[in-house]
Design an enzyme around this catalytic site. Structure first.
Site, mmCIF file in Angstrom:
data_model
loop_
_atom_site.group_PDB
_atom_site.id
_atom_site.type_symbol
_atom_site.label_atom_id
_atom_site.label_comp_id
_atom_site.label_asym_id
_atom_site.label_seq_id
_atom_site.Cartn_x
_atom_site.Cartn_y
_atom_site.Cartn_z
ATOM 1 N N ASP A 384 0.856 -1.155 0.000
ATOM 2 C CA ASP A 384 0.000 0.000 0.000
ATOM 3 C C ASP A 384 0.910 1.227 0.000
ATOM 4 O OD1 ASP A 384 -2.445 1.515 0.475
ATOM 5 O OD2 ASP A 384 -1.569 1.874 2.445
ATOM 6 N N ASP A 588 -1.025 -0.333 6.244
ATOM 7 C CA ASP A 588 -0.963 0.251 7.589
ATOM 8 C C ASP A 588 -2.065 -0.300 8.482
ATOM 9 O OD1 ASP A 588 -3.151 1.576 6.634
ATOM 10 O OD2 ASP A 588 -2.151 3.500 6.399
ATOM 11 N N ASP A 592 -6.636 -0.192 4.771
ATOM 12 C CA ASP A 592 -6.599 -1.312 3.834
ATOM 13 C C ASP A 592 -6.842 -2.640 4.521
ATOM 14 O OD1 ASP A 592 -3.752 0.389 3.322
ATOM 15 O OD2 ASP A 592 -3.826 -1.131 4.879
HETATM 16 P P1 ADP Z 1 -4.375 5.074 -0.704
HETATM 17 O O1 ADP Z 1 -4.530 3.857 -1.543
HETATM 18 O O2 ADP Z 1 -3.166 5.844 -1.112
HETATM 19 O O3 ADP Z 1 -4.385 4.777 0.763
HETATM 20 P P2 ADP Z 1 -7.131 6.060 -0.663
HETATM 21 O O4 ADP Z 1 -7.831 4.911 -1.294
HETATM 22 O O5 ADP Z 1 -7.328 6.229 0.797
HETATM 23 O O6 ADP Z 1 -5.589 6.073 -1.025
HETATM 24 O O7 ADP Z 1 -7.573 7.407 -1.394
HETATM 25 C C1 ADP Z 1 -7.417 7.578 -2.783
HETATM 26 C C2 ADP Z 1 -7.620 8.990 -3.214
HETATM 27 O O8 ADP Z 1 -8.941 9.414 -2.903
HETATM 28 C C3 ADP Z 1 -6.714 9.993 -2.555
HETATM 29 O O9 ADP Z 1 -5.490 10.086 -3.225
HETATM 30 C C4 ADP Z 1 -7.530 11.275 -2.687
HETATM 31 O O10 ADP Z 1 -7.354 11.845 -3.955
HETATM 32 C C5 ADP Z 1 -8.947 10.793 -2.579
HETATM 33 N N1 ADP Z 1 -9.492 10.968 -1.229
HETATM 34 C C6 ADP Z 1 -9.854 9.983 -0.376
HETATM 35 N N2 ADP Z 1 -10.344 10.514 0.761
HETATM 36 C C7 ADP Z 1 -10.267 11.850 0.654
HETATM 37 C C8 ADP Z 1 -10.591 12.963 1.507
HETATM 38 N N3 ADP Z 1 -11.079 12.797 2.737
HETATM 39 N N4 ADP Z 1 -10.369 14.186 1.048
HETATM 40 C C9 ADP Z 1 -9.855 14.373 -0.171
HETATM 41 N N5 ADP Z 1 -9.529 13.383 -1.011
HETATM 42 C C10 ADP Z 1 -9.726 12.134 -0.626
HETATM 43 MG MG MG Z 2 -3.687 3.727 2.719
#
Ligand code: ADP
Ligand code: MG
Length: 710
Positions: A384, A588, A592
């Site tokens: 991740d 983490d 995920d």
């Molecule tokens: P990762 O796989 O890196 O953990 P996430 O699945 O949590 O990422 O989120 C993917 C994308 O969704 C982020 O890069 C962001 O663009 C958007 N995103 C998710 N939650 C938020 C939030 N609370 N505010 C703004 N953007 C968000």
């Molecule tokens: Mg993450």
């Protein structure tokens, strides 16, 4: 207890006690964990059931009695020496007879002396066999006893004495090996805080650490072990967290910060408000997980169990055939004797306990044999990004307003929605807004409607306004217009490794916010080490945009799949599994968790000691250090190599031994000597896993890496 069979027998006996709901016995820890109805079952009853099998209960957590080591058994030692002397004399006699020096070996050791050696020396084993047969189970020891009886019947008294000698010797070896494995756990147990100094009614008193109540004030002097998980009320100190994290480099902790039980205050006097004590503390949970590691059996362990279950009937059958069909009583005795090795049962638990125990001391918590096996066999490694490859604490790097809005306005609008999000991106926005956030606080929350779009962003309706913050994908999905100037700019920022959040108020774009996360400095080195360990593919999975993710993946030299929704990540794991791959996933453990759970082995790392990571994953990395990931893989591969060698080695050895014995090529005396060899090899082989942990190279700061503006 000296073999897995012992553990299984005690388990069955405990489960038969009325009122006992479940019982698990760990050979490695030398401990039974029982869930029971205290109204129906008592500790004394359970102890009775165990002692009826010939074992001793040396203490319990309930009665507060600390486990004590078994007292040296005078009988065991004296009878052992007697058997050694007689067996040596018999062997010398046999050799002398061969060389023609004397006529018959029995001249040197008369039959009555050999018989006495068998009865006196074999007594501890015969007693165990008697007790287990009475409990209606047949063990390899019972077979060997049968072999001894057979040898006596056909008049080979000397041979019977030699068999008893090797039997005792094998028992000793097995007990010693199990004991060595147990040491790895005991070293951990020794770090457990036992006493706490608490303030009650204004006075300082010492109480057992497990009896401190939540909310009580605990006093810790410089140099003392902190007895509870809690928060510092006053004082500051350098804390050695090695018992939890395996890292001896102290960290500074002051008022308001959390401290963990079993860690040591090196130089400060502290007042700590107790939060979690005893078995509930982080250390208590680690201890429990390590002690129970054996219960989570790997495929190899289950295979060994199955083999053991068929072993006794098969061996009895072969011995019977050798006697009835082959017509050789001596061959039958040899079969029974050579098959006695408890090695099969010992092979895996010892390696599992040793590996899990020594990993725990390095700050790697492996939850049992199944996790160990999956980690050793993993050929696909998924990573991740946010919070795992990066720190998970992004910061706002730039704000790009649309029209005549100001950057502060864009942030303030975003904050209306981000207040309700737990996402690291939200924390970045809130930190950037700082004081300005307060203008929207104090709203009545009932009027607020929050919609979280996982992996995309958040949408909030409040006081008739609608605020949308999230990825470009979210805006496309919701048909929100995006000016080309902003998307072009976003692409450039993303190519530099940044994440761009789009902000809209009432359906109109207000601007964008670029955030950037710090990569973990030691990740490249750790990934190089991982690649060398040989997983087929290493791949980053992220919800972030393809350009930012690609930039990071390229810097690390790994594959990448971007713009993944949480359910897409699970799908990737499933797809690999459908191809027959063993998938390890590093995350983490917070956002995920589902993909970690779907993977064959989920490895949680990040802000550690967190309860969530400890519970959710199969392997928990207890400190923020990527280098522990290849270390975990190395430990599991080492352990699994040993397990495989132990297991297949013993099976092959015993099959050969039984075959040779059955056709009369292995006389009983040699058979007795031969059955000790696997025990010896297992001891040596597993000993490799028990070497003390290497000091981590704490001083050397890993080189910086990264992409774009950090
Ligand atoms: P990762 O796989 O890196 O953990 P996430 O699945 O949590 O990422 O989120 C993917 C994308 O969704 C982020 O890069 C962001 O663009 C958007 N995103 C998710 N939650 C938020 C939030 N609370 N505010 C703004 N953007 C968000
Ligand atoms: Mg993450």
């Amino acid at each position: 207890m000296d073999c897995a069979d012992c553990a299984a027998r005690i388990e069955r006996a405990l489960r038969r006690v009325a009122g006992v709901e479940s019982a698990h016995v760990s050979l490695g820890a030398g401990r039974a964990t029982v869930v029971f109805d205290s109204a129906r079952a008592s500790e004394a009853r359970m102890a009775q059931a165990v002692e009826a099998l010939g074992y001793r209960v040396t203490g319990s957590r309930l009665s507060g009695q600390a486990p004590v080591g078994a007292a040296p058994r005078l009988y065991g030692i004296a009878s052992g020496l007697f058997v050694v002397a007689v067996a040596c004399a018999v062997l010398i006699g046999l050799a002398a007879e061969r060389l023609g020096l004397i006529e018959a070996a029995s001249r040197l050791v008369p039959a009555p002396v050999a018989l006495a050696a068998v009865l006196i020396g074999g007594f501890p084993i015969f007693r165990k066999v008697f007790l287990t047969v009475r409990a209606r189970t047949v063990t390899p020891h019972a077979l060997m006893t049968l072999g001894i009886v057979g040898a006596l019947i056909i008049g080979e008294y000397g041979a019977a004495a030699v068999i008893v000698f090797f039997m005792r010797f094998a028992d000793f070896l097995e007990a010693y090996t199990a004991g060595r494995a147990r040491q790895a756990i005991q070293e951990l147990v020794a770090l457990q805080p036992l006493e706490a100094r608490v303030v009650r009614d204004g006075a300082e008193i010492d109480v057992p650490a497990a009896e401190v109540g939540a909310g009580e004030t605990v006093l810790v002097k410089p140099g003392e072990r902190i007895p509870v998980d809690g928060t510092i009320i006053s004082g500051r100190a350098s804390i050695n967290q090695a018992p939890i994290t395996g890292e001896a480099m102290p960290v500074l902790r002051a008022e308001g910060q959390a401290v963990l039980a079993a860690t040591i205050s090196l130089d400060g006097a502290l007042q700590v408000r107790a939060e979690h004590v005893g078995a509930d503390s982080t250390f208590g949970r680690i201890l429990r997980l390590v002690e129970e590691a054996e219960a989570r059996k790997s495929g190899a362990q289950r295979l060994a169990d199955r083999v053991t279950a068929y072993y006794v009937p098969v061996v009895t059958g072969v011995a019977a055939a050798a006697w009835l069909i082959g017509g050789s009583a001596s061959a039958a005795v040899a079969v029974l004797v050579v098959s006695c090795s408890c090695g099969i049962a010992l092979a895996t638990p010892v390696a599992v306990v040793a590996a899990v125990g020594s990993a725990a001391r390095r700050g790697i918590l492996i939850k049992g044999g199944a996790a160990l096996e999956a980690l050793a066999r993993a050929d696909i490694l998924l990573l991740d990004k946010t919070g795992t490859l990066t720190m998970g604490r992004p910061q706002v790097t730039s704000v790009h307003p649309e029209g005549d809005r100001t950057p502060a306005e864009v942030l303030a609008i975003a904050a209306i929605a981000e207040r309700y999000s737990e996402h690291p991106a939200a924390a970045a926005v809130m930190a950037a807004v700082g004081e300005a956030a307060s203008w929207s606080a104090g709203n009545n929350e009932a009027a607020t409607q929050v919609e979280v779009a996982p992996g995309r962003g958040v949408i909030v309706h409040e006081h008739g306004r609608q605020v949308v913050v999230g990825s470009q994908r979210l805006f496309v999905e919701r048909d929100l217009p995006l000016p080309e100037r902003l998307t072009g700019q976003a692409e450039a920022l993303e190519a530099a490794g940044q994440t761009v959040l789009f902000v809209a108020l009432d359906g109109l774009i207000a601007g964008t916010i670029a955030i950037s996360d710090t990569p973990r400095p030691e990740a490249p080195e750790a990934l190089r080490a991982l690649r060398a360990l040989g997983p087929k593919r290493i791949m980053v999975l992220t919800g972030d945009n393809a350009r930012a993710a690609g930039a990071i993946a390229d810097a690390l030299g790994v594959e990448c799949r971007a713009e993944m929704l949480p359910e897409d990540k699970i799908e990737v794991v499933r797809a690999f599994q459908a191809e027959g791959r063993v998938v390890a996933m590093v995350g983490d453990g917070i956002n995920d968790a589902p993909a970690l759970a779907q993977a064959d082995v989920g490895i949680a790392m990040g802000d550690t000691g967190t309860a969530a990571a400890l519970e959710a994953a199969d392997v928990a990395i207890m400190r923020d250090d990527w280098r522990l990931v290849p270390e975990a893989v190395r430990i599991s591969r080492g352990a699994f190599g040993v397990i495989r060698q132990n297991l297949y080695g013993t099976v092959a050895y015993n099959l050969t031994g039984i075959t040779l014995a059955a056709v009369g090529l292995l006389p009983p005396v040699l058979a007795a000597a031969a059955q000790v060899i696997p025990d010896f090899l297992i001891l040596l082989n597993s000993g490799r896993l028990l070497r003390s942990p290497r000091r981590s190279e704490a001083g050397a700061a890993p080189p910086r890496w990264g992409v774009g503006a950090q």
